[in-house]
Design an enzyme around this catalytic site. Structure first.
Site, mmCIF file in Angstrom:
data_model
loop_
_atom_site.group_PDB
_atom_site.id
_atom_site.type_symbol
_atom_site.label_atom_id
_atom_site.label_comp_id
_atom_site.label_asym_id
_atom_site.label_seq_id
_atom_site.Cartn_x
_atom_site.Cartn_y
_atom_site.Cartn_z
ATOM 1 N N THR A 530 5.363 -31.210 16.615
ATOM 2 C CA THR A 530 5.946 -30.173 17.683
ATOM 3 C C THR A 530 7.286 -31.057 18.312
ATOM 4 O O THR A 530 6.920 -32.148 18.750
ATOM 5 C CB THR A 530 4.880 -29.630 18.547
ATOM 6 O OG1 THR A 530 4.008 -28.935 17.729
ATOM 7 C CG2 THR A 530 5.362 -28.680 19.677
ATOM 8 N N PHE A 532 8.919 -31.376 21.761
ATOM 9 C CA PHE A 532 9.026 -31.055 22.960
ATOM 10 C C PHE A 532 10.234 -31.247 23.849
ATOM 11 O O PHE A 532 11.002 -32.542 23.428
ATOM 12 C CB PHE A 532 7.733 -31.819 23.783
ATOM 13 C CG PHE A 532 6.516 -31.435 23.349
ATOM 14 C CD1 PHE A 532 5.637 -30.459 24.129
ATOM 15 C CD2 PHE A 532 5.991 -31.957 22.315
ATOM 16 C CE1 PHE A 532 4.545 -30.307 23.803
ATOM 17 C CE2 PHE A 532 4.589 -31.708 22.050
ATOM 18 C CZ PHE A 532 3.808 -30.767 22.775
#
Ligand code: PEP
Ligand code: MN
Length: 631
Positions: A530, A532
Site C-alpha cells: 500500500t 501512503f
C-alpha cells in the site's frame, strides 16, 4: 529473573517495589513500551525467592535461563530502539552508517560525509584511533580526527560513530562523539566495556574475530550492567578457514540474535568480506535476513585510502546499494530512516509546537492498523501519533491544526486506488509532502483457542476483503462484515468476546489486542503493497523533491488530454500514474490525478506549468516530495 506483577499495579506501587529491591542490592530493569506488568531483577544470592514473593504486588517469579540477563529477549520481549538524535536504530527502521575506515583529513572526511548523506546514510563513521594489526600502519589522527568528526557533524547534521580503543580516551570521546564503537579486537576488553557502560553514550559493539554469539552477548551484558541499555550489536565477519574473503560473514547470526536478544543488529559487510565487489550483495542479503541496519565503508578515492581502501565502496556504488535497500526493506517490513525520504526533517520535528505540545500525526482507525505502522515507520516512534475515525477526520485535523501531519493510504497494488482520498485531496487544499510504501501481510485473527472451522463472521475494511478474495472464496461460510480499518476489526472482536468472529489484520494488531493469528498471510499475492502519502498544511519547502502529484481537468474536446500529455512528453517528464475521478455534480466530466517524476514546484518548471495551464481548465499541484528512488 522476571517478577510478574499483579494486573493494574500502579506506577507508584511499582516504584515503591523498585526502591525496596534496589535497597536490597538488586539491579532492576523495567522493560519499556511493552505494556506488560513485569520487572526484570538481577539479585544477589541473599535475595531469596521467598523474599521476592513476599513483596506487595509480586504474583510470580520466572527465572531467566540464559547467562546474560539484561540484554536477553526473556527480559524484554519488545525490540529495543536506540535513539541517536532523531535517528532510531531498531524496530521497523533500517539505519545506514557509512563513512571511511579512518579519518585522514578534514577534506577527506567532509567530502565523504556529504556524499554518503546525499545517498541516504543517517550516521557517519570514521576512525580516529585505529586498532591496526601492524604497529607501522596508520594509527589514526587521534584527537585531531575527533575534532574533524565533530566538525562534520556540525556541517552535515550527521551524528558521529567512532571507535574507542582505551578507557583513557573516554573523556575525549565524550566531548566529541555521539556513538562509540567497540571494535572486534576489543570485544572482550572488559575494562573498556565497563567504561563504555559508564559513559552512557550509545555503543556499537562489534562481534569478536572468533567469538561465539553467547560470548558476544555476555560482552553486551557488561555494558548493560553498568546501566547503559543503548547497545547496538554489529556482526562484521568471523575467522574461518576460508581465504577468499577477509572474514566469513555470519548472516545466520541475525535470526539467532533476534531470538536471543532485544538489541538491534547491524551488519558490516565491509570488514566481513574485505572486497569491494562483495560488499553490496552481502548488504542486500543482510537486509533480507532481517538486519536493523548496515555499517558500510565508503571512500571517494579508495586507491589512496590509508586503511581498508580495497573494501571501500565508491560513493556512487554506495548510492546504488541504498537504492536497492530502499526497495528490499518494505518486503521485510522495514523502512529506511525517514531522512532518506527527505520529508520529516529534523527542523520540522523540532519546529513550531502545538500549544506547547510536540508535533502530532493522525491516521485512520485504531492502533495496530497498517496506517499506524506506516505512521510509526515514517515519523519514528517518538512522534505522537493518534487514530481518528475517518479519512475526512484526518484532513479536518490537519486543516484546523489539531494535527501537523496526516498519513493516508492512496493506492494498493492488489485492490487499486482509495478513491475517497483522491476526492478529499481535491476538496481540502492540503499538500502532499512525502510518501511511503508498506508491505501489507494480512492474517486471519481470532480469539485464542478457536479453530478456523468455528469462524462464522470476518470483520475487515472492504479493501482488505478485496486483497484476500481467494481465501474468502475458499471459505464461503464466513460472512463478511465491513468496518473502517483492520485495527478496529481486531479491537471489536477482542472486546465483543464473540468466539465465532474473526478479523483480518496485522500481527501487530493481534499482539496489541491479545488475539491469536489463525492463518498467516491470507492476501491473494505476497506482492501486496500500500502506498501512503503524508499531508500537511504547507508544501514541502526544502529537501530533495523528485515526484509531484497534480490534479487537473480539461475541456471536453477531442485530444484535450493528449495536449497535456504532450507537454510532459516534450519536456521529458515521466508520468508514473494517471487516474480519473468523476467531478461531483457534473455527470460524465472528470478530474485527472497524475503523478510525475519531477519537482513541479521548482522555478525552472515555470514555462512547463504555463503550457499545462494553457491546456487545462483547472490545475493544481497537490505536492512535490521525494519518493526516495531517485537521487
Ligand atoms: C572498523 O570498523 O573500522 C573496524 C576496525 O572494524 P572491526 O573492529 O570490525 O575490525
Ligand atoms: Mn576499516
Amino acid at each position: 529473573m522476571i517478577l510478574v506483577l499483579e494486573k493494574g499495579m500502579t506506577q507508584v506501587k511499582k516504584n515503591q517495589l523498585k526502591s525496596v529491591l534496589a535497597a536490597n542490592g538488586c539491579m532492576v530493569h523495567e522493560p519499556g513500551g511493552s505494556g506488560q506488568n513485569i520487572l526484570g531483577v538481577i539479585g544477589k544470592n541473599s535475595v531469596t525467592r521467598e523474599f521476592l514473593m513476599a513483596q506487595e504486588g509480586v504474583v510470580d517469579i520466572v527465572p531467566i535461563s540464559t547467562a546474560y540477563k539484561l540484554v536477553s529477549r526473556q527480559m524484554q520481549k519488545e525490540d529495543s530502539i536506540i535513539r541517536i538524535g532523531n535517528v532510531e536504530v531498531g524496530g521497523d527502521r533500517l539505519t545506514i552508517i557509512a563513512g571511511p575506515c579512518a579519518v585522514e583529513s578534514r577534506d577527506q572526511a567532509m567530502t565523504i560525509a556529504k556524499e554518503v548523506k546525499k545517498y541516504g546514510a543517517t550516521l557517519f563513521r570514521g576512525g580516529a584511533f585505529k586498532p591496526r594489526s601492524s604497529p607501522y600502519s596508520f594509527q589514526g589522527l587521534e584527537e585531531e580526527g575527533l575534532k574533524i568528526l565533530a566538525e562534520v557533524r556540525d556541517v552535515t547534521g550527521l551524528r558521529i560513530v567512532t571507535e574507542i580503543t582505551s578507557p583513557m580516551h573516554a573523556d575525549l570521546m565524550f566531548k566529541y562523539v555521539d556513538v562509540i564503537q567497540i571494535g572486534a579486537r576489543n570485544m572482550q576488553n572488559f575494562e573498556l566495556l565497563k567504561c563504555a557502560g559508564r559513559m552512557g553514550k550509545p555503543v556499537v559493539l562489534k562481534r569478536g574475530l572468533a567469538s561465539t554469539i553467547e560470548e558476544w552477548l555476555m560482552s553486551a551484558e557488561y555494558i548493560a550492567a553498568e546501566g547503559n541499555p543503548n547497545i547496538i550489536l554489529c556482526e562484521r565477519g568471523i575467522r574461518t578457514f576460508e581465504p577468499y574473503t577477509r572474514n566469513t560473514l555470519d548472516l545466520s547470526a541475525i535470526p539467532v540474535l533476534k531470538q536471543l536478544t532485544h538489541l538491534p543488529v547491524l551488519i558490516d559487510p565491509s570488514h566481513a568480506t574485505g572486497i569491494r565487489e562483495k560488499v553490496s550483495p552481502m548488504a542486500r542479503a543482510a537486509v533480507a535476513a532481517g538486519a536493523d541496519g548496515l555499517m558500510i565503508e565508503v571512500h571517494h578515492k579508495p586507491e589512496e585510502a590509508l586503511s581498508d581502501g580495497p573494501q571501500s565502496l565508491y560513493p556512487k556504488q554506495f548510492g546504488r546499494l541504498v537504492r536497492d535497500i530502499y526497495v528490499i526493506a518494505p518486503v521485510v517490513g522495514k523502512q529506511l530512516f525517514h531522512d532518506y525520504t527527505g520529508s520529516a526533517s529534523p527542523r520540522k520535528r523540532s519546529g513550531e509546537k502545538r500549544d506547547g505540545k510536540g508535533q502530532r500525526a493522525v491516521y485512520l482507525g485504531e492502533v495496530g492498523t497498517f496506517s499506524h505502522k506506516a505512521a510509526s515507520q515514517y515519523f519514528g516512534t517518538d512522534m505522537e501519533s493518534s487514530p481518528v475515525p475517518s479519512f475526512r477526520d484526518i484532513f479536518e485535523h490537519v486543516k484546523i491544526g489539531e494535527a501537523d501531519f496526516g498519513i493516508i493510504p492512496i493506492e494498493n497494488s492488489l485492490s487499486g486506488s482509495i478513491h475517497e482520498n483522491y476526492d478529499l485531496l481535491l476538496e481540502y487544499e492540503l499538500h502532499i509532502t512525502g510518501e511511503l510504501s508498506l508491505r501489507v501481510v494480512h492474517n486471519l485473527i481470532a480469539h485464542p483457542g478457536t479453530k478456523i472451522e468455528d469462524i462464522k463472521r470476518v470483520l475487515a475494511p472492504p479493501p482488505a476483503f478485496q486483497q484476500c478474495r481467494r481465501f474468502l472464496d475458499a471459505n464461503p461460510d464466513m460472512k463478511i462484515v465491513p468496518v473502517n480499518a483492520t485495527g478496529s476489526a481486531v479491537k471489536r472482536i477482542a472486546e465483543s468476546g464473540i468466539l465465532e468472529d474473526a478479523a483480518i489484520g496485522s500481527v501487530e494488531a493481534a499482539r496489541i489486542f491479545s488475539m491469536n493469528v489463525l492463518e498467516e498471510s491470507i492476501e491473494d499475492n505476497p506482492r501486496n503493497f500500500t502506498r501512503f502519502v503524508v499531508i500537511e498544511r504547507e508544501p514541502l519547502a526544502e529537501g530533495v523533491k523528485n515526484k509531484s502529484s497534480i490534479v487537473f481537468s480539461t475541456s471536453n474536446n477531442p485530444g484535450a488530454l493528449f495536449e497535456v500529455m504532450k507537454v510532459f512528453s516534450e519536456n521529458q517528464i515521466n508520468l508514473v500514474k494517471l487516474e480519473s475521478r468523476p467531478i461531483h455534480g457534473k455527470p460524465w466530466q472528470y478530474m485527472f490525478y497524475a503523478d510525475l517524476e519531477a519537482d513541479m514546484m521548482d522555478s525552472q518548471k515555470e514555462s512547463v506549468l504555463g503550457d499545462i495551464k494553457k491546456n487545462t481548465e483547472f490545475f493544481r499541484i497537490i505536492g512535490s516530495y521525494n519518493c526516495g528512488s531517485d537521487k
